[in-house]
Motif scaffolding. Structure first.
Motif, PDB file in Angstrom:
ATOM      1  N   ALA A  20       0.820  -1.216   0.000  1.00 44.91           N
ATOM      2  CA  ALA A  20       0.000   0.000   0.000  1.00 44.91           C
ATOM      3  C   ALA A  20       0.856   1.269   0.000  1.00 44.91           C
ATOM      4  CB  ALA A  20      -0.940   0.001   1.204  1.00 44.91           C
ATOM      5  N   THR A  21       2.116   1.161   0.429  1.00 49.60           N
ATOM      6  CA  THR A  21       2.998   2.345   0.457  1.00 49.60           C
ATOM      7  C   THR A  21       3.656   2.585  -0.895  1.00 49.60           C
ATOM      8  OG1 THR A  21       5.017   1.146   1.099  1.00 49.60           O
ATOM      9  CG2 THR A  21       3.513   1.835   2.873  1.00 49.60           C
ATOM     10  N   LEU A  22       3.516   1.653  -1.821  1.00 50.80           N
ATOM     11  CA  LEU A  22       4.238   1.741  -3.095  1.00 50.80           C
ATOM     12  C   LEU A  22       3.433   2.519  -4.133  1.00 50.80           C
ATOM     13  CD1 LEU A  22       5.631  -1.904  -3.285  1.00 50.80           C
ATOM     14  CD2 LEU A  22       6.870   0.168  -2.647  1.00 50.80           C
ATOM     15  N   ASP A  23       3.405   3.830  -3.970  1.00 53.62           N
ATOM     16  CA  ASP A  23       2.790   4.643  -5.012  1.00 53.62           C
ATOM     17  C   ASP A  23       3.768   4.776  -6.179  1.00 53.62           C
ATOM     18  OD1 ASP A  23       4.743   6.438  -4.175  1.00 53.62           O
ATOM     19  OD2 ASP A  23       3.347   7.697  -3.064  1.00 53.62           O
ATOM     20  N   ALA A  24       3.379   5.534  -7.202  1.00 54.02           N
ATOM     21  CA  ALA A  24       4.210   5.634  -8.409  1.00 54.02           C
ATOM     22  C   ALA A  24       5.604   6.146  -8.083  1.00 54.02           C
ATOM     23  CB  ALA A  24       3.528   6.545  -9.424  1.00 54.02           C
ATOM     24  N   GLY A  25       5.692   7.123  -7.189  1.00 54.60           N
ATOM     25  CA  GLY A  25       6.999   7.677  -6.817  1.00 54.60           C
ATOM     26  C   GLY A  25       7.862   6.661  -6.099  1.00 54.60           C
ATOM     27  N   ALA A  26       7.264   5.938  -5.145  1.00 54.80           N
ATOM     28  CA  ALA A  26       8.026   4.957  -4.369  1.00 54.80           C
ATOM     29  C   ALA A  26       8.537   3.833  -5.254  1.00 54.80           C
ATOM     30  CB  ALA A  26       7.154   4.394  -3.253  1.00 54.80           C
ATOM     31  N   ARG A  27       7.755   3.453  -6.255  1.00 54.35           N
ATOM     32  CA  ARG A  27       8.159   2.371  -7.145  1.00 54.35           C
ATOM     33  C   ARG A  27       9.375   2.742  -8.010  1.00 54.35           C
ATOM     34  NH1 ARG A  27       4.705  -1.941  -8.080  1.00 54.35           N
ATOM     35  NH2 ARG A  27       2.813  -1.924  -6.817  1.00 54.35           N
ATOM     36  N   GLN A  28       9.625   4.033  -8.172  1.00 58.40           N
ATOM     37  CA  GLN A  28      10.766   4.476  -8.976  1.00 58.40           C
ATOM     38  C   GLN A  28      12.009   4.758  -8.143  1.00 58.40           C
ATOM     39  OE1 GLN A  28      10.574   4.309 -12.271  1.00 58.40           O
ATOM     40  NE2 GLN A  28       8.460   3.619 -11.981  1.00 58.40           N
ATOM     41  N   ALA A  29      11.898   4.619  -6.820  1.00 54.81           N
ATOM     42  CA  ALA A  29      13.037   4.897  -5.939  1.00 54.81           C
ATOM     43  C   ALA A  29      14.175   3.921  -6.215  1.00 54.81           C
ATOM     44  CB  ALA A  29      12.601   4.793  -4.479  1.00 54.81           C
ATOM     45  N   GLU A  30      15.384   4.382  -5.906  1.00 53.96           N
ATOM     46  CA  GLU A  30      16.577   3.580  -6.174  1.00 53.96           C
ATOM     47  C   GLU A  30      16.491   2.229  -5.459  1.00 53.96           C
ATOM     48  OE1 GLU A  30      21.454   3.898  -5.697  1.00 53.96           O
ATOM     49  OE2 GLU A  30      20.172   5.549  -5.055  1.00 53.96           O
ATOM     50  N   GLU A  34      14.109  -2.032  -9.177  1.00 54.71           N
ATOM     51  CA  GLU A  34      14.851  -3.242  -9.550  1.00 54.71           C
ATOM     52  C   GLU A  34      14.328  -4.453  -8.778  1.00 54.71           C
ATOM     53  OE1 GLU A  34      19.446  -4.963  -9.551  1.00 54.71           O
ATOM     54  OE2 GLU A  34      19.048  -2.873  -9.005  1.00 54.71           O
ATOM     55  N   ALA A  35      14.068  -4.242  -7.473  1.00 52.04           N
ATOM     56  CA  ALA A  35      13.572  -5.353  -6.651  1.00 52.04           C
ATOM     57  C   ALA A  35      12.185  -5.803  -7.106  1.00 52.04           C
ATOM     58  CB  ALA A  35      13.534  -4.933  -5.187  1.00 52.04           C
ATOM     59  N   LEU A  36      11.314  -4.829  -7.392  1.00 56.84           N
ATOM     60  CA  LEU A  36       9.970  -5.174  -7.852  1.00 56.84           C
ATOM     61  C   LEU A  36      10.004  -5.873  -9.204  1.00 56.84           C
ATOM     62  CD1 LEU A  36       7.980  -1.968  -6.816  1.00 56.84           C
ATOM     63  CD2 LEU A  36       7.826  -4.241  -5.782  1.00 56.84           C
ATOM     64  N   ASP A  37      10.900  -5.438 -10.057  1.00 47.07           N
ATOM     65  CA  ASP A  37      11.035  -6.096 -11.354  1.00 47.07           C
ATOM     66  C   ASP A  37      11.503  -7.537 -11.187  1.00 47.07           C
ATOM     67  OD1 ASP A  37      11.124  -5.887 -14.356  1.00 47.07           O
ATOM     68  OD2 ASP A  37      13.225  -6.399 -13.989  1.00 47.07           O
ATOM     69  N   GLY A  38      12.385  -7.747 -10.209  1.00 48.44           N
ATOM     70  CA  GLY A  38      12.852  -9.105  -9.926  1.00 48.44           C
ATOM     71  C   GLY A  38      11.723 -10.005  -9.446  1.00 48.44           C
ATOM     72  N   ILE A  39      10.831  -9.440  -8.605  1.00 46.73           N
ATOM     73  CA  ILE A  39       9.681 -10.220  -8.131  1.00 46.73           C
ATOM     74  C   ILE A  39       8.747 -10.531  -9.297  1.00 46.73           C
ATOM     75  CG2 ILE A  39       7.607 -10.128  -6.691  1.00 46.73           C
ATOM     76  CD1 ILE A  39       9.215  -8.433  -4.700  1.00 46.73           C
ATOM     77  N   ALA A  40       8.494  -9.500 -10.128  1.00 46.10           N
ATOM     78  CA  ALA A  40       7.581  -9.687 -11.257  1.00 46.10           C
ATOM     79  C   ALA A  40       8.067 -10.771 -12.209  1.00 46.10           C
ATOM     80  CB  ALA A  40       7.405  -8.368 -12.000  1.00 46.10           C
ATOM     81  N   ARG A  41       9.381 -10.930 -12.311  1.00 47.86           N
ATOM     82  CA  ARG A  41       9.960 -11.918 -13.232  1.00 47.86           C
ATOM     83  C   ARG A  41      10.202 -13.283 -12.579  1.00 47.86           C
ATOM     84  NH1 ARG A  41      12.288  -9.582 -17.831  1.00 47.86           N
ATOM     85  NH2 ARG A  41      12.196  -7.300 -17.875  1.00 47.86           N
ATOM     86  N   ASP A  42       9.933 -13.393 -11.288  1.00 42.95           N
ATOM     87  CA  ASP A  42      10.195 -14.644 -10.565  1.00 42.95           C
ATOM     88  C   ASP A  42       9.073 -15.639 -10.866  1.00 42.95           C
ATOM     89  OD1 ASP A  42      10.737 -16.697  -8.805  1.00 42.95           O
ATOM     90  OD2 ASP A  42      11.275 -15.355  -7.149  1.00 42.95           O
ATOM     91  N   SER A  43       9.209 -16.362 -11.938  1.00 45.71           N
ATOM     92  CA  SER A  43       8.147 -17.266 -12.389  1.00 45.71           C
ATOM     93  C   SER A  43       7.917 -18.425 -11.421  1.00 45.71           C
ATOM     94  CB  SER A  43       8.469 -17.801 -13.778  1.00 45.71           C
ATOM     95  OG  SER A  43       9.731 -18.454 -13.791  1.00 45.71           O
TER      96      SER A  43
END
Length: 256
Positions: A20-30, A34-43
């Motif tokens: 719930a804390t991951l708004d658009a700005g938070a998702r672009q933070a350093e 990268e971490a979220l992209d790693g989760i999204a790709r973790d098949s």
């Protein structure tokens, strides 16, 4: 998310709060992107997660898992809708649909995005009031009418389901409201009638004809609970429509 999925269920509250804390700005933070992209790709994790999600026999938990999967970018909006509809179809296939199940479906479809997703004609005619209420939450007018009839049932469970449905879909047609109120007034004095009267209270009635009918029931009510339920309606209503010395005397003289 690399843990056994039963343990992930234990951490669901914490995962939801963080997501719930991951708004658009938070998702672009350093580091976060990268971490979220790693989760999204973790098949592998995704496959185990969805196996656990679809095996869940608790609709409320399953709906939360679907929302979290969406936040983790494991589901597109269309895929999210598909998962929610699969969950609802499983509920409709169950022999028992509770008031809590109805509340969940109505909340999930508050924006009407799921309307008409399931054809009422595809459902068995022997379905319970709970099944009808779920379909009514999905926009079925036929099942809405059946739920309104259930509001005046002598079965307390059916009235409870109708009460929950009306919290999400209050009656906005005066003629329908009068018809429902008339049916409630003719019910035998019971816990079901009290529950049905409580459902009317949330409508903050302003229709004079309906309010006058309720005031006529008050003196002849045989239980204090029915009188309290009527009072609960009147105090929330536009009582200026019926304010009179006669009403005051009736309330004083016949109060149990």
């Amino acid at each position: 998310l690399s843990r056994d999925m039963v343990e992930v269920r234990i951490f669901l509250d914490r995962l939801e709060r963080y997501a719930a804390t991951l708004d658009a700005g938070a998702r672009q933070a350093e580091g976060v992107a990268e971490a979220l992209d790693g989760i999204a790709r973790d098949s592998a994790a995704k496959a185990r997660y969805f196996q656990f999600l679809r095996a869940s026999d608790r609709p409320a938990v399953r709906a939360r898992l679907i929302e979290l999967a969406t936040a983790l970018q494991w589901l597109t909006p269309d895929e999210r809708r598909g998962e929610l509809m699969a969950m609802i179809k499983d509920e409709l296939a169950s022999p028992v649909v509770s008031a809590a199940d109805v509340d969940l479906v109505c909340r999930l479809n508050a924006d009407h995005a799921l309307d008409a997703a399931i054809s009422p004609s595809a459902e068995p005619t022997s379905a319970t009031v709970g099944h009808a209420a779920v379909l009514a939450c999905l926009g079925s007018e036929r099942d809405h009418a059946r739920v309104m009839q259930a509001l005046t049932s002598t079965r307390d469970d059916d009235v409870q389901i109708a009460q929950v449905y009306l919290r999400h879909h209050p009656i906005d047609d005066v003629a329908e409201l009068r018809g429902v109120a008339s049916g409630i007034l003719q019910m035998p004095d019971s816990s079901a009638q009290v529950r049905a009267l409580d459902a009317l209270a949330h409508h903050r009635l302003s229709d004079r004809e309906t309010l006058e009918a309720l005031t006529r029931l008050y003196p002849v009510a045989k239980s204090v609970n029915v009188q309290r339920a009527i009072a609960g309606i009147l105090i929330r209503s536009d009582y200026r429509q019926i304010a009179s010395p006669e009403l005051v005397r009736a309330l004083q003289d016949h109060r149990l």
